[in-house]
Design a protein around this motif. Structure first.
Motif, PDB file in Angstrom:
ATOM      1  N   MET A 137       0.833  -1.195   0.000  1.00  0.00           N
ATOM      2  CA  MET A 137       0.000   0.000   0.000  1.00  0.00           C
ATOM      3  C   MET A 137       0.869   1.247   0.000  1.00  0.00           C
ATOM      4  O   MET A 137       1.825   1.341   0.747  1.00  0.00           O
ATOM      5  N   LYS A 138       0.536   2.188  -0.878  1.00  0.00           N
ATOM      6  CA  LYS A 138       1.236   3.468  -0.936  1.00  0.00           C
ATOM      7  C   LYS A 138       0.186   4.564  -1.068  1.00  0.00           C
ATOM      8  O   LYS A 138      -0.312   4.826  -2.141  1.00  0.00           O
ATOM      9  N   ASP A 139      -0.155   5.188   0.057  1.00  0.00           N
ATOM     10  CA  ASP A 139      -1.216   6.189   0.102  1.00  0.00           C
ATOM     11  C   ASP A 139      -0.658   7.598  -0.031  1.00  0.00           C
ATOM     12  O   ASP A 139       0.463   7.879   0.394  1.00  0.00           O
ATOM     13  N   VAL A 140      -1.469   8.484  -0.611  1.00  0.00           N
ATOM     14  CA  VAL A 140      -1.139   9.900  -0.707  1.00  0.00           C
ATOM     15  C   VAL A 140      -2.075  10.672   0.225  1.00  0.00           C
ATOM     16  O   VAL A 140      -3.294  10.481   0.185  1.00  0.00           O
ATOM     17  N   PHE A 141      -1.479  11.511   1.079  1.00  0.00           N
ATOM     18  CA  PHE A 141      -2.273  12.342   1.984  1.00  0.00           C
ATOM     19  C   PHE A 141      -1.815  13.786   1.867  1.00  0.00           C
ATOM     20  O   PHE A 141      -0.618  14.077   1.957  1.00  0.00           O
ATOM     21  N   ALA A 142      -2.765  14.691   1.634  1.00  0.00           N
ATOM     22  CA  ALA A 142      -2.473  16.123   1.610  1.00  0.00           C
ATOM     23  C   ALA A 142      -3.411  16.817   2.586  1.00  0.00           C
ATOM     24  O   ALA A 142      -4.620  16.558   2.593  1.00  0.00           O
ATOM     25  N   ALA A 197       4.106   2.543   2.259  1.00  0.00           N
ATOM     26  CA  ALA A 197       4.605   3.915   2.226  1.00  0.00           C
ATOM     27  C   ALA A 197       3.456   4.911   2.163  1.00  0.00           C
ATOM     28  O   ALA A 197       2.398   4.633   1.581  1.00  0.00           O
ATOM     29  N   TYR A 198       3.683   6.052   2.781  1.00  0.00           N
ATOM     30  CA  TYR A 198       2.753   7.179   2.716  1.00  0.00           C
ATOM     31  C   TYR A 198       3.492   8.354   2.083  1.00  0.00           C
ATOM     32  O   TYR A 198       4.642   8.644   2.431  1.00  0.00           O
ATOM     33  N   PHE A 199       2.809   9.046   1.169  1.00  0.00           N
ATOM     34  CA  PHE A 199       3.353  10.268   0.572  1.00  0.00           C
ATOM     35  C   PHE A 199       2.541  11.438   1.119  1.00  0.00           C
ATOM     36  O   PHE A 199       1.344  11.555   0.841  1.00  0.00           O
ATOM     37  N   LEU A 200       3.199  12.273   1.899  1.00  0.00           N
ATOM     38  CA  LEU A 200       2.520  13.332   2.632  1.00  0.00           C
ATOM     39  C   LEU A 200       2.877  14.714   2.093  1.00  0.00           C
ATOM     40  O   LEU A 200       4.050  14.983   1.801  1.00  0.00           O
ATOM     41  N   TYR A 201       1.847  15.583   2.018  1.00  0.00           N
ATOM     42  CA  TYR A 201       2.031  16.940   1.522  1.00  0.00           C
ATOM     43  C   TYR A 201       1.213  17.913   2.366  1.00  0.00           C
ATOM     44  O   TYR A 201       0.107  17.584   2.806  1.00  0.00           O
TER      45      TYR A 201
END
Length: 296
Positions: free
Chosen positions: A1-6, A169-173
């Motif tokens: 799982m690779k989530d994007v959170f902004a 992984a999480y991609f955070l912005y």
């Protein structure tokens, strides 16, 4: 799982769900703004994913890639990590670890002014490195201040694949551009919202919360020579030394477009700090202007 959170979504080019003036100061080294943004990002992330995070064995934070000089988002990430660590501590979990995405190329072009194709063309030849053994089996949190086209995120996703890291992984912005009708140069509008001249920048430089980042160093070195020289003459020796050391560490003193302002800084340091004379002086030659010595 690779989530994007902004934390915030940008859907209108003329209205933002956060303070664009504070964001601009943040991009030019205001670490009070970086602390505010980082804490807010962590709080939002915990609200959305807190329960999941508590079940992970080890979290590792990877700030956006840089060579030697940190980016503005690096300082935001430090504040993010403090807030996240407090949450983990309360729940008797391990604190986060840090890792660096090493970047081996730098450029003078202002990335925020480019469209998607130009961004991809610019960074396609960048070289990066990860410590695979350190990251194996850990949950990754990749942080950045803004997501416009996703080009840098794609670079990191491909990097993980190249190093055979199938980690969660999480991609955070802090913010993400959601409206595809808006040109990617909206990033430049935000970057320069309240800092668009050396006069505006100097107000940030003089604040106790100021910290050097890549954007600040490049902006100074690319500034009009006369204004730049006058600004430098008003700064402390400690400030000038830190600027010079950052400049040298990223190799900016060797780039033609920065050479004139780099020469002035190093020449001035020779005049006011004796130790810089011995650094810059050629063997058996008198101390000359810097453009006649190491950069000749």
């Amino acid at each position: 799982m690779k989530d994007v959170f902004a934390l915030h979504s940008i859907v209108d080019a003329d209205s933002f769900p956060f303070d664009p003036a504070a964001y601009s100061r943040f991009k030019f080294g205001d670490c009070d703004a970086a602390d505010t943004f980082g804490a807010a990002l962590a709080t939002g992330f915990i609200t959305a994913y807190g329960e999941q995070l508590l079940s992970r064995e080890q979290l590792v934070i990877l700030p956006s890639p840089y060579t030697s000089i940190p980016t503005a988002s690096y300082y935001m990430t430090l504040a993010f990590a403090k807030t996240l660590n407090r949450y983990l501590c309360i729940h008797d979990c391990k604190p986060v670890e840090y890792a660096k995405i090493h970047r081996y190329k730098t450029y003078s072009i202002d990335y925020g002014a480019l469209d998607m194709q130009s961004r991809q063309a610019l960074i396609i030849n960048d070289r990066y490195h990860l410590d695979r053994e350190f990251l194996l089996g850990k949950t990754l949190i990749c942080t950045d201040d803004i997501r416009i086209t996703g080009s840098h995120e794609l670079i990191i996703r491909n990097l993980l694949k190249r190093f055979e890291l199938d980690n969660e992984a999480y991609f955070l912005y802090y913010a993400q551009l959601q409206n595809k009708e808006i040109h990617p140069n909206i990033e430049n509008k935000l970057n320069y919202h309240s800092v668009h001249s050396l006069r505006h920048l100097e107000a940030v430089l003089c604040a106790p919360s100021f910290r050097f980042n890549t954007r600040v160093v490049k902006y100074l070195l690319n500034a009009p020579a006369e204004e730049y020289e006058q600004l430098l003459l008003r700064q402390t020796p400690a400030f000038l030394e830190e600027l010079a050391d950052n400049m040298i560490s990223n190799g900016y003193h060797q780039m033609e477009e920065y050479r004139r302002n780099a020469n002035f800084l190093l020449d001035h340091l020779q005049k006011i700090i004796p130790s810089w004379q011995s650094i810059c002086k050629k063997e058996k030659e008198p101390i000359l202007k810097y453009q006649n010595s190491l950069l000749a």
